[in-house]
Design a protein around this motif. Structure first.
Motif, PDB file in Angstrom:
ATOM      1  N   HIS A 620       0.861  -1.261   0.030  1.00  0.00           N
ATOM      2  CA  HIS A 620      -0.072   0.040   0.119  1.00  0.00           C
ATOM      3  C   HIS A 620       0.853   1.332  -0.117  1.00  0.00           C
ATOM      4  CE1 HIS A 620      -2.826  -2.978   1.483  1.00  0.00           C
ATOM      5  NE2 HIS A 620      -3.768  -2.124   0.902  1.00  0.00           N
ATOM      6  N   LEU A 621       2.082   0.946  -0.149  1.00  0.00           N
ATOM      7  CA  LEU A 621       2.981   2.241  -0.070  1.00  0.00           C
ATOM      8  C   LEU A 621       2.726   3.367  -1.073  1.00  0.00           C
ATOM      9  CD1 LEU A 621       6.538   0.851   0.765  1.00  0.00           C
ATOM     10  CD2 LEU A 621       5.436   2.663   2.255  1.00  0.00           C
ATOM     11  N   PRO A 622       2.542   3.119  -2.114  1.00  0.00           N
ATOM     12  CA  PRO A 622       2.130   4.194  -3.259  1.00  0.00           C
ATOM     13  C   PRO A 622       0.947   4.891  -2.859  1.00  0.00           C
ATOM     14  CG  PRO A 622       2.642   1.904  -4.427  1.00  0.00           C
ATOM     15  CD  PRO A 622       2.384   1.926  -2.926  1.00  0.00           C
ATOM     16  N   THR A 623      -0.040   4.162  -2.468  1.00  0.00           N
ATOM     17  CA  THR A 623      -1.268   5.331  -1.996  1.00  0.00           C
ATOM     18  C   THR A 623      -1.005   5.788  -0.668  1.00  0.00           C
ATOM     19  OG1 THR A 623      -2.671   3.238  -2.693  1.00  0.00           O
ATOM     20  CG2 THR A 623      -3.759   4.756  -1.103  1.00  0.00           C
ATOM     21  N   LEU A 624      -0.264   5.151   0.164  1.00  0.00           N
ATOM     22  CA  LEU A 624       0.367   6.041   1.423  1.00  0.00           C
ATOM     23  C   LEU A 624       1.140   7.132   1.012  1.00  0.00           C
ATOM     24  CD1 LEU A 624       0.408   6.334   4.505  1.00  0.00           C
ATOM     25  CD2 LEU A 624       2.338   4.638   4.548  1.00  0.00           C
ATOM     26  N   TYR A 625       1.881   7.299   0.158  1.00  0.00           N
ATOM     27  CA  TYR A 625       2.741   8.173  -0.316  1.00  0.00           C
ATOM     28  C   TYR A 625       1.993   9.261  -0.605  1.00  0.00           C
ATOM     29  CZ  TYR A 625       7.083   5.464   0.511  1.00  0.00           C
ATOM     30  OH  TYR A 625       8.191   4.858   1.171  1.00  0.00           O
ATOM     31  N   HIS A 626       1.170   9.020  -1.846  1.00  0.00           N
ATOM     32  CA  HIS A 626       0.193   9.881  -2.276  1.00  0.00           C
ATOM     33  C   HIS A 626      -0.764  10.683  -1.233  1.00  0.00           C
ATOM     34  CE1 HIS A 626      -2.431  11.872  -5.325  1.00  0.00           C
ATOM     35  NE2 HIS A 626      -3.789  11.333  -4.523  1.00  0.00           N
ATOM     36  N   ASN A 627      -1.351   9.805  -0.358  1.00  0.00           N
ATOM     37  CA  ASN A 627      -2.085  10.815   0.794  1.00  0.00           C
ATOM     38  C   ASN A 627      -1.128  11.466   1.656  1.00  0.00           C
ATOM     39  OD1 ASN A 627      -4.150   9.202  -0.055  1.00  0.00           O
ATOM     40  ND2 ASN A 627      -4.484   7.992   1.730  1.00  0.00           N
ATOM     41  N   LEU A 628       0.089  11.117   1.788  1.00  0.00           N
ATOM     42  CA  LEU A 628       1.092  11.992   2.746  1.00  0.00           C
ATOM     43  C   LEU A 628       1.518  13.391   2.019  1.00  0.00           C
ATOM     44  CD1 LEU A 628       3.341   9.250   4.411  1.00  0.00           C
ATOM     45  CD2 LEU A 628       1.587  10.501   5.480  1.00  0.00           C
ATOM     46  N   LYS A 629       1.556  13.514   0.771  1.00  0.00           N
ATOM     47  CA  LYS A 629       2.173  14.309  -0.049  1.00  0.00           C
ATOM     48  C   LYS A 629       0.612  15.430  -0.022  1.00  0.00           C
ATOM     49  CE  LYS A 629       4.857  12.261  -3.482  1.00  0.00           C
ATOM     50  NZ  LYS A 629       5.078  11.773  -4.828  1.00  0.00           N
ATOM     51  N   GLU A 630      -0.237  15.092   0.260  1.00  0.00           N
ATOM     52  CA  GLU A 630      -1.379  15.920   0.320  1.00  0.00           C
ATOM     53  C   GLU A 630      -2.004  16.491   1.565  1.00  0.00           C
ATOM     54  OE1 GLU A 630      -3.048  16.987  -2.450  1.00  0.00           O
ATOM     55  OE2 GLU A 630      -1.612  15.419  -3.799  1.00  0.00           O
ATOM     56  N   THR A 631      -1.160  15.625   2.667  1.00  0.00           N
ATOM     57  CA  THR A 631      -1.620  15.943   4.192  1.00  0.00           C
ATOM     58  C   THR A 631      -0.872  17.155   4.340  1.00  0.00           C
ATOM     59  OG1 THR A 631      -1.791  13.510   4.371  1.00  0.00           O
ATOM     60  CG2 THR A 631      -1.758  15.016   6.363  1.00  0.00           C
ATOM     61  N   PRO A 632      -1.610  18.221   4.982  1.00  0.00           N
ATOM     62  CA  PRO A 632      -1.125  19.606   5.498  1.00  0.00           C
ATOM     63  C   PRO A 632      -0.379  19.624   6.697  1.00  0.00           C
ATOM     64  CG  PRO A 632      -3.503  19.568   5.660  1.00  0.00           C
ATOM     65  CD  PRO A 632      -3.298  18.369   4.995  1.00  0.00           C
ATOM     66  N   LYS A 633      -0.835  18.482   7.575  1.00  0.00           N
ATOM     67  CA  LYS A 633      -0.130  18.605   8.890  1.00  0.00           C
ATOM     68  C   LYS A 633       1.345  17.952   8.946  1.00  0.00           C
ATOM     69  CE  LYS A 633      -4.378  18.142  11.461  1.00  0.00           C
ATOM     70  NZ  LYS A 633      -5.213  17.435  12.225  1.00  0.00           N
ATOM     71  N   VAL A 634       1.566  17.131   8.080  1.00  0.00           N
ATOM     72  CA  VAL A 634       2.843  16.702   7.790  1.00  0.00           C
ATOM     73  C   VAL A 634       3.858  17.585   7.086  1.00  0.00           C
ATOM     74  CG1 VAL A 634       4.296  14.715   6.827  1.00  0.00           C
ATOM     75  CG2 VAL A 634       1.951  14.499   7.660  1.00  0.00           C
ATOM     76  N   ALA A 635       4.888  17.709   8.011  1.00  0.00           N
ATOM     77  CA  ALA A 635       6.035  18.583   7.563  1.00  0.00           C
ATOM     78  C   ALA A 635       7.286  17.981   6.997  1.00  0.00           C
ATOM     79  CB  ALA A 635       6.643  19.473   8.754  1.00  0.00           C
ATOM     80  N   GLY A 636       7.387  16.766   7.227  1.00  0.00           N
ATOM     81  CA  GLY A 636       8.590  15.779   6.844  1.00  0.00           C
ATOM     82  C   GLY A 636       8.115  14.335   6.698  1.00  0.00           C
ATOM     83  N   VAL A 637       8.748  13.725   5.972  1.00  0.00           N
ATOM     84  CA  VAL A 637       8.582  12.267   5.897  1.00  0.00           C
ATOM     85  C   VAL A 637       9.874  11.669   5.570  1.00  0.00           C
ATOM     86  CG1 VAL A 637       7.652   9.881   5.054  1.00  0.00           C
ATOM     87  CG2 VAL A 637       6.060  12.245   5.045  1.00  0.00           C
ATOM     88  N   THR A 638      10.384  10.756   6.525  1.00  0.00           N
ATOM     89  CA  THR A 638      11.746  10.092   6.337  1.00  0.00           C
ATOM     90  C   THR A 638      11.473   8.536   6.059  1.00  0.00           C
ATOM     91  OG1 THR A 638      12.923  11.319   7.874  1.00  0.00           O
ATOM     92  CG2 THR A 638      13.918   9.331   7.460  1.00  0.00           C
ATOM     93  N   VAL A 639      11.968   7.966   4.849  1.00  0.00           N
ATOM     94  CA  VAL A 639      11.788   6.733   4.386  1.00  0.00           C
ATOM     95  C   VAL A 639      13.055   6.039   5.010  1.00  0.00           C
ATOM     96  CG1 VAL A 639      11.418   5.161   2.765  1.00  0.00           C
ATOM     97  CG2 VAL A 639      10.504   7.359   2.661  1.00  0.00           C
ATOM     98  N   GLN A 640      12.838   4.974   6.016  1.00  0.00           N
ATOM     99  CA  GLN A 640      14.041   4.238   6.478  1.00  0.00           C
ATOM    100  C   GLN A 640      14.958   3.613   5.332  1.00  0.00           C
ATOM    101  OE1 GLN A 640      14.538   5.083   9.399  1.00  0.00           O
ATOM    102  NE2 GLN A 640      14.794   3.291  10.633  1.00  0.00           N
ATOM    103  N   GLU A 641      14.159   2.957   4.406  1.00  0.00           N
ATOM    104  CA  GLU A 641      14.989   2.263   3.463  1.00  0.00           C
ATOM    105  C   GLU A 641      15.685   3.247   2.398  1.00  0.00           C
ATOM    106  OE1 GLU A 641      14.237  -0.771  -0.468  1.00  0.00           O
ATOM    107  OE2 GLU A 641      12.395  -0.176   0.867  1.00  0.00           O
ATOM    108  N   ALA A 642      15.230   4.228   2.136  1.00  0.00           N
ATOM    109  CA  ALA A 642      16.001   5.336   1.567  1.00  0.00           C
ATOM    110  C   ALA A 642      17.180   5.828   2.187  1.00  0.00           C
ATOM    111  CB  ALA A 642      14.896   6.498   0.995  1.00  0.00           C
ATOM    112  N   ALA A 643      17.041   6.209   3.502  1.00  0.00           N
ATOM    113  CA  ALA A 643      18.072   6.610   4.506  1.00  0.00           C
ATOM    114  C   ALA A 643      19.103   5.585   4.348  1.00  0.00           C
ATOM    115  CB  ALA A 643      17.604   6.772   5.770  1.00  0.00           C
ATOM    116  N   ILE A 644      18.917   4.329   4.610  1.00  0.00           N
ATOM    117  CA  ILE A 644      19.838   3.224   4.505  1.00  0.00           C
ATOM    118  C   ILE A 644      20.648   3.188   3.187  1.00  0.00           C
ATOM    119  CG2 ILE A 644      20.297   0.482   4.603  1.00  0.00           C
ATOM    120  CD1 ILE A 644      17.886   0.780   6.428  1.00  0.00           C
ATOM    121  N   SER A 645      19.836   3.192   2.042  1.00  0.00           N
ATOM    122  CA  SER A 645      20.629   3.242   0.616  1.00  0.00           C
ATOM    123  C   SER A 645      21.411   4.209   0.528  1.00  0.00           C
ATOM    124  CB  SER A 645      19.310   3.199  -0.420  1.00  0.00           C
ATOM    125  OG  SER A 645      18.465   2.109  -0.180  1.00  0.00           O
ATOM    126  N   SER A 646      20.924   5.745   1.006  1.00  0.00           N
ATOM    127  CA  SER A 646      21.750   6.888   0.689  1.00  0.00           C
ATOM    128  C   SER A 646      22.970   6.638   1.747  1.00  0.00           C
ATOM    129  CB  SER A 646      20.952   7.967   1.152  1.00  0.00           C
ATOM    130  OG  SER A 646      21.759   9.121   1.115  1.00  0.00           O
TER     131      SER A 646
END
Length: 761
Positions: A620-646
């Motif tokens: 369900h990640l694609p749908t969750l990401y889409h919703n988070l991009k539209e959520t005004p209360k959220v200032a930032g999202v850290t994706v653990q897998e992306a942080a490890i890869s980076s």
């Protein structure tokens, strides 16, 4: 050229293999020293120049909302030179090339003039124009990561409204030389960007007309920074100030400062090993030369050469070898320094970051290597100077032999003749054997020192992202929210578990020590972000009291059971005395933890949360990401897998490069020591070995005696070298430790095996 100088040239040519080996060891030390020292100087120069050009501030503070009239009161504070007020806002970004939301920081630029402090340096394009809606300039690191150019558009959620921002320019800022999102271990330029917009536009977007929420100050030379911080906190407290701090606590500055410190440590530890080995090799070689040139020394003195002239002759030999090594090492060091500078440009963003070579580095290299060499050969030169001509004319008296330990134990019958010769020679020359083995052990230790970082980083990743922090996503809210926000996040598609947290800015004080940080409030039994003790056991959050990281406890000089003063820097700003109930080891930042309910009571608020940790269903990640991009209360999202890869992508490239150089340098030490040991052993025993040939020993048997000695020395030296490597690694870990980052002392068996294999080969 004098007769002694001609003799010097002939002597060096006669032992050119040994001279080359010593030069290579000296060059390795000089190269490491030059690389670290000159890169450090280049980094410091680039930083100082940039800070001066762009007027980097001395003091920073953030408020919730303050009227522009407060600026005059701040400017009137004693010691304040320049004041810059602005708006800073955290936003969520929707980047087409990223499936997950990215984080951004918007900073206001004055409408009609350049910033008085923290000015931006325009790389390409232009600055936003007043009256043009939603124009921004973006940080170079973010633009390059997404291959964007001026004219591209980016979607962002500004104060609950999704808007399209037009990037009109690419800039650098002294505040973001090292562009990293707070809480991350390494920068992730794809998922965090900084943008600047004109004040009028940004104020309208966030309903901040006639107000600001961020202050920067520069101080007069005679100013008392601590007094300015205290007075500034008093002024900003009614407006939600979260505590002023100096440049030393500014995140980007701290990373650059720590890097400079680590380069300074590198310039001390590694060259010390190489210079020690070169001093040892020179001592061994010079001792052998003096022993074989006894008659020549006697003849020189008989012809009228003074003790001083003979001594200077051998000192010239040492300095000439060192000089060649320094010349080679300087060239290699400059090449390595240039490569390291290029690597740093990926992390540290300066308008001009060029590699500079200072002649002082050459003088220091020459002085240190010459000093070590002369110190190592002083005894040999002194022996040559004091050798009386009459005594020198006589052959060196043979050593006094006695039965060896093997013979005294009656075990000689169990060994072959070559084996008995090997053990006999080693036992009768214990000092020479020890020094040869010590040199080989140093080679193994350098390999362990250079390779253990891979083990440490792998352990750090495992600890940080799998054992301690097990969440897949971390959400941060634009401002503290009620329990309702946690329930809303819990019901987003794909969320399996939601764990709210609260972060409160505080200043902790204990006796004369203080530290500004955020206390992390966690559930009593955290499931996702867990606090671990040294045995990796999960700790429950105590109903009362603080748990501190080991580093923070050291900074505050506090122990379990003692009380710290907690000055809350938001809301009603209460001050409380709180006991320390636990100290834990961690590797990033200086952290403090509390039970979330206890923290909320300390602040005097209800159930409020700064964000949430999530475990999610990946389907369900694609749908969750889409919703988070539209959520005004959220200032930032850290994706653990992306942080490890980076993290891995960045660290693996750098570690592979540094490990390669360490293997080369350690191999040079091993080869230099073994080669010189073999040559000296051959020279000392040439008549003995020739006699053995006459007695019927084959070439193979003769070779086995020499090679056997080296094999015994190597096999005995390797375990000691591995132990020395562990000790050097422990010293390096302690020396490289900073407030922001610590390396665990973890060395796998594979690293020891690798070090031993390289030395054997």
């Amino acid at each position: 050229m004098t007769a002694l100088d001609r003799k010097l040239v002939r002597d060096l040519l006669g032992m050119k293999g040994q001279v080359f080996a010593i030069c290579a060891v000296v060059a390795s030390g000089v190269a490491t020293f030059t690389m670290a020292l000159t890169t450090m100087q280049s980094l410091k120069e680039a930083q100082a120049t940039y800070y001066e050009q762009q007027q980097f501030a001395d003091v920073f503070t953030h408020v919730k909302r303050a009227p522009v009239t407060l600026e005059e009161q701040v400017r009137a504070l004693p010691g304040v030179s320049v004041v810059e007020t602005r708006i800073v806002a955290e936003v969520t970004l929707d980047i087409p090339s990223l499936k997950e939301p990215a984080s951004g920081r918007l900073i206001s630029l004055p409408d009609w003039h350049e910033p008085r402090l923290n000015g931006v340096h325009l790389r390409t394009g232009r600055l936003p124009e007043v009256g043009r809606k939603n124009e921004v300039v973006a940080s170079e690191a973010f633009m390059e990561a997404h291959q964007l150019v001026p004219g591209n558009k980016i979607k962002a959620v500004l104060n609950g409204r999704k808007q399209e921002l037009t990037v009109v320019g690419v800039v650098l800022s002294p505040e973001y030389i090292f562009q990293i999102r707070p809480g991350d271990l390494l920068p992730d330029d794809k998922r965090f960007g900084v943008f600047w917009m004109r004040y009028t536009e940004l104020a309208a977007a966030f309903d901040m007309q006639g107000a600001f929420n961020d202050i920067c100050l520069s101080l007069a030379p005679e100013a008392n920074e601590q007094e300015v911080l205290r007075r500034l906190d008093r002024l900003t407290a009614p407006y939600g100030g979260d505590g002023a701090y100096g440049r030393i606590d500014q995140l980007s500055y701290r990373f650059v400062r720590d890097e400079i410190t680590q380069l300074r440590v590198t310039a001390i530890i590694a060259p010390s090993v190489f210079f020690s080995v070169s001093a040892y090799l020179l001592n061994v070689v010079l001792s052998r030369i003096i022993a074989t040139q006894r008659e020549q020394i006697a003849a020189l003195k008989a012809f009228g050469y003074t003790h001083l002239e003979v001594g200077i002759h051998y000192i010239k030999m040492v300095l000439l070898i060192v000089g060649v090594g320094v010349a080679l090492g300087t060239g290699v060091g400059i090449w390595l320094g240039q490569g390291l500078t290029v690597m740093y440009t990926k992390f540290y963003r300066f308008p001009i970051f060029a590699y500079h070579y200072d002649l002082s580095a050459l003088m220091l290299s020459l002085g240190l290597s010459s000093g070590a060499a002369l110190l190592g050969t002083l005894t040999s030169v002194r022996h040559a100077v004091k050798l009386p001509p009459a005594e020198a004319m006589r052959p060196e008296p043979p050593p006094t032999y006695r039965a060896t330990l093997v013979e005294r134990l009656g075990m000689q019958r169990l060994l072959t003749a070559p084996a008995r010769m090997i053990l006999r020679n080693l036992e009768r020359k214990p000092l020479q054997a020890f020094l040869s083995g010590f040199g080989i052990a140093l080679a193994a230790s350098v390999l362990v020192l250079g390779s253990f970082t891979e083990d440490a980083v792998n352990y750090l990743l495992e600890f940080q992202y799998h054992i301690s922090q097990r969440q897949q996503l971390t959400l941060t809210f634009t401002e503290p929210n009620s329990i309702r926000a946690i329930h809303e996040v819990q019901h987003l598609p794909g969320v399996l578990h939601c764990e709210g947290f609260r972060t409160v800015p505080v200043r902790l004080r204990h006796e004369n020590y203080s530290r500004r940080l955020g206390i992390m409030g966690l559930p009593t039994e955290p499931v996702l972000n867990r606090v671990l003790d040294e045995d990796l056991s999960v700790l429950s959050m105590p109903s009362q009291g603080l748990i501190l990281s080991k580093k923070l406890a050291e900074l505050l000089q506090v122990k379990v059971g003692e009380v710290v003063r907690v000055e809350v820097l938001e809301a009603t700003r209460p001050v409380r005395e709180v006991p320390v109930v636990g100290i834990v080891a961690d590797f990033a930042g200086s952290n403090a933890y509390m039970d979330i309910n206890a923290l909320q009571r300390l602040v005097g608020e209800g159930e409020t949360y700064s964000g949430a940790y999530l475990s999610v269903d990946t389907l369900h990640l694609p749908t969750l990401y889409h919703n988070l991009k539209e959520t005004p209360k959220v200032a930032g999202v850290t994706v653990q897998e992306a942080a490890i890869s980076s993290f891995r992508a960045t660290m693996e490239e750098n570690m592979l490069r540094m490990r390669t150089f360490n293997v080369i340098f350690a191999s040079i030490i091993a080869a230099g020591v073994v080669y010189n040991t073999a040559r000296i052993s051959l020279a000392e025993r040439s008549r003995e070995l020739a006699t053995l040939r006459v007695l019927g020993f084959t070439r193979g048997e003769i070779s086995s005696i020499l090679l056997g000695e080296l094999a015994v020395l190597t096999l005995v030296a390797i375990p000691f070298g591995l132990g020395m490597g562990y000790l050097f690694a422990a010293i390096a870990v302690a020396a490289l430790e900073t407030d922001l980052f610590r390396i665990p002392l973890v060395i796998n068996a594979s690293t020891y095996a690798f070090a031993a294999s390289v030395v054997l080969v």
